[in-house]
Design an enzyme around this catalytic site. Sequence first.
Site, PDB file in Angstrom:
ATOM      1  CB  SER A  95      50.935  51.632  75.558  1.00  0.00           C
ATOM      2  OG  SER A  95      50.977  52.378  74.420  1.00  0.00           O
ATOM      3  CB  THR A 116      44.783  52.694  76.849  1.00  0.00           C
ATOM      4  OG1 THR A 116      46.053  52.690  77.390  1.00  0.00           O
ATOM      5  CG2 THR A 116      43.903  52.583  77.628  1.00  0.00           C
ATOM      6  CB  THR A 128      48.880  59.712  77.011  1.00  0.00           C
ATOM      7  OG1 THR A 128      48.370  59.718  75.726  1.00  0.00           O
ATOM      8  CG2 THR A 128      49.665  58.475  77.136  1.00  0.00           C
ATOM      9  N   GLY A 129      48.740  58.790  80.033  1.00  0.00           N
ATOM     10  CA  GLY A 129      49.299  59.009  81.391  1.00  0.00           C
ATOM     11  C   GLY A 129      48.738  58.353  82.507  1.00  0.00           C
ATOM     12  CB  THR A 185      46.937  56.095  76.049  1.00  0.00           C
ATOM     13  OG1 THR A 185      46.799  55.350  77.560  1.00  0.00           O
ATOM     14  CG2 THR A 185      45.594  56.152  75.545  1.00  0.00           C
ATOM     15  N   GLY A 242      41.113  52.552  83.570  1.00  0.00           N
ATOM     16  CA  GLY A 242      41.877  53.914  83.807  1.00  0.00           C
ATOM     17  C   GLY A 242      40.893  55.155  83.041  1.00  0.00           C
ATOM     18  NE  ARG A 281      44.244  52.008  86.344  1.00  0.00           N
ATOM     19  CZ  ARG A 281      44.690  52.707  85.280  1.00  0.00           C
ATOM     20  NH1 ARG A 281      44.528  52.117  84.137  1.00  0.00           N
ATOM     21  NH2 ARG A 281      45.185  54.054  85.361  1.00  0.00           N
TER      22      ARG A 281
HETATM   23  N1  ASP Z   1      45.960  56.513  80.646  1.00  0.00           N
HETATM   24  C1  ASP Z   1      46.199  55.287  80.894  1.00  0.00           C
HETATM   25  C2  ASP Z   1      45.476  54.606  81.781  1.00  0.00           C
HETATM   26  O1  ASP Z   1      45.528  55.165  82.843  1.00  0.00           O
HETATM   27  C3  ASP Z   1      47.441  54.614  80.639  1.00  0.00           C
HETATM   28  C4  ASP Z   1      48.325  55.646  79.625  1.00  0.00           C
HETATM   29  O2  ASP Z   1      48.060  56.365  78.883  1.00  0.00           O
HETATM   30  O3  ASP Z   1      49.695  55.557  80.324  1.00  0.00           O
HETATM   31  O4  ASP Z   1      44.939  53.538  81.878  1.00  0.00           O
END
Ligand code: ASP
Length: 372
Positions: free
Chosen positions: A93, A245, A278-279, A227, A257, A255
Site C-alpha cells: 500500500s 501511499t 488512511t482509508g 497508507t 486520493g 485518480r
Molecule cells: N487513503 C488512500 C487513498 O484513498 C488509500 C488508503 O489509505 O487506503 O488513496
Amino acid sequence: MILLITRRRFFGQSFGITTGAVLARSLGLKTGSFGIRAAGRTGSTPMIITSHPNPTGQAALEEVWDTLAAGGSALDAVERATNIIELDPEDMSVGYGGLPNEDGVVQLDASIMDGRTYNAGAVAGIENIKHPSSVARLVMERTDHVMLAADGAKEFALSFGFPEEDLMTEKSRRAWLRWREEHSDRDDWGPPDHLRGWEDEQGRGIPEAAGDREAFLRGPELSTHGTVNVLAVDARGDIAGITSTSGMSWKVPGRIGDSPIIGAGLYVDNEVGAAGATGRGEDVIKACSSFYIVSRMREGRSPQEACEDALRQIDARYAAVGIDFRPGEKFVAINRDGDYGCAWNIGEGPPAMSVMDTAEGYRRHEGVNTTG
Ligand code: ASP
C-alpha cells in the site's frame, strides 16, 4: 499496512465535548495541569508514531529514535522513518511494491507538513520514484508551491537526482494480473472462454504467465486500501508529519486520493498537534478529516477523542442524506504534549498503531473501533 474494508451498518453516535478542557485551552492553559486532561493515552515528548503497527513500522521508529531523542528534528525523523516503510517490498500500500492502478501502473501520493515553519509539500500521482515523501519535502523546501502532480512531479524528482525505478514487485504484479483477469466477466482478459479450465489428456492446462494456475488465481491476500502516516514531536516541541501511499489499488488512472491533500490525509499545527488518515480517500477529502481532527484537538479534545469525532462526522454526513454506508477510514493523531490516539470504523477488532517515546520506548497501541 493493508486494511480490510467492509461496508457496515451506520450506528448513530452523538458527539461529546469536554467543556472543561475547551475552557482551559481557550485560556491558554495546559489541560494536564488541571488534572482534566482529555481522555485517551498520554505520552511524553519527544515522540514519534506511525499508523503501521507491523514489524516494519516498529523498525522504522527504532531506526530514527536515537537521533530524535538526542535532539534531532521531527521533520527529519518522519522523513527517514517513512523512507524505510516506502522501501518495504511486502507493503502493498506504500512506495515500492504498492499495488498499481487498473492499467498496472503504480502511482504514488504523498504529503509532508512542518509545523515549525507552517509549510507543506506534496506530490500526486507520481510514477517510478521510490520515495514520494522525500520529493514532497523538496516541493515544500525548494519551491514556492505546495503540490506537484504526475509527470511534473516526476520530472522534478529526476532533476534532483532521484533514480527512475520500476515500483512493481513480483508479488504486486501477480496481484494485478490476477485482478485484471478476475475483476469482471465482461472483459477479454484471461484464457479464451472456450479454454477456461481446459486440460489435455495429460492434465495440462493453459500455461499461465505467472506459473501454477491455482496459485495464480489464489494470489496474495488483497485489499484495496492502505497508507502510512508518520507523526512526530521533537525535543523543541516542533511537530511534523508525513502521509505516503500507493492509493487505492486498481484505481482509475490519474485518480488522486486524500494522502497528498493537506487538511485531508495530513495536517500539522505546531500549537496543537498532528493527524493523518488512511482509508477511503474520497470520504477523507470531503470531510477534510485531518484538519478536522486537529481543530477538535484545539478545542480541547484528546487525540483519541478527536479521531473518533472525525469518523462520526463522516458517518453523520452520509446519514444526513439518508445513506446507510460506513466507508472505512483509520485516523491517527498526536498532540504537542505527546498524547496519542487512533480510531477506525473498519473490521472486527480495534485499530493499532506504533508509538515510541522517552517514557515507555516502543509499544504497539490499540485504539478504538467506533463500530462498537
Ligand atoms: N487513503 C488512500 C487513498 O484513498 C488509500 C488508503 O489509505 O487506503 O488513496
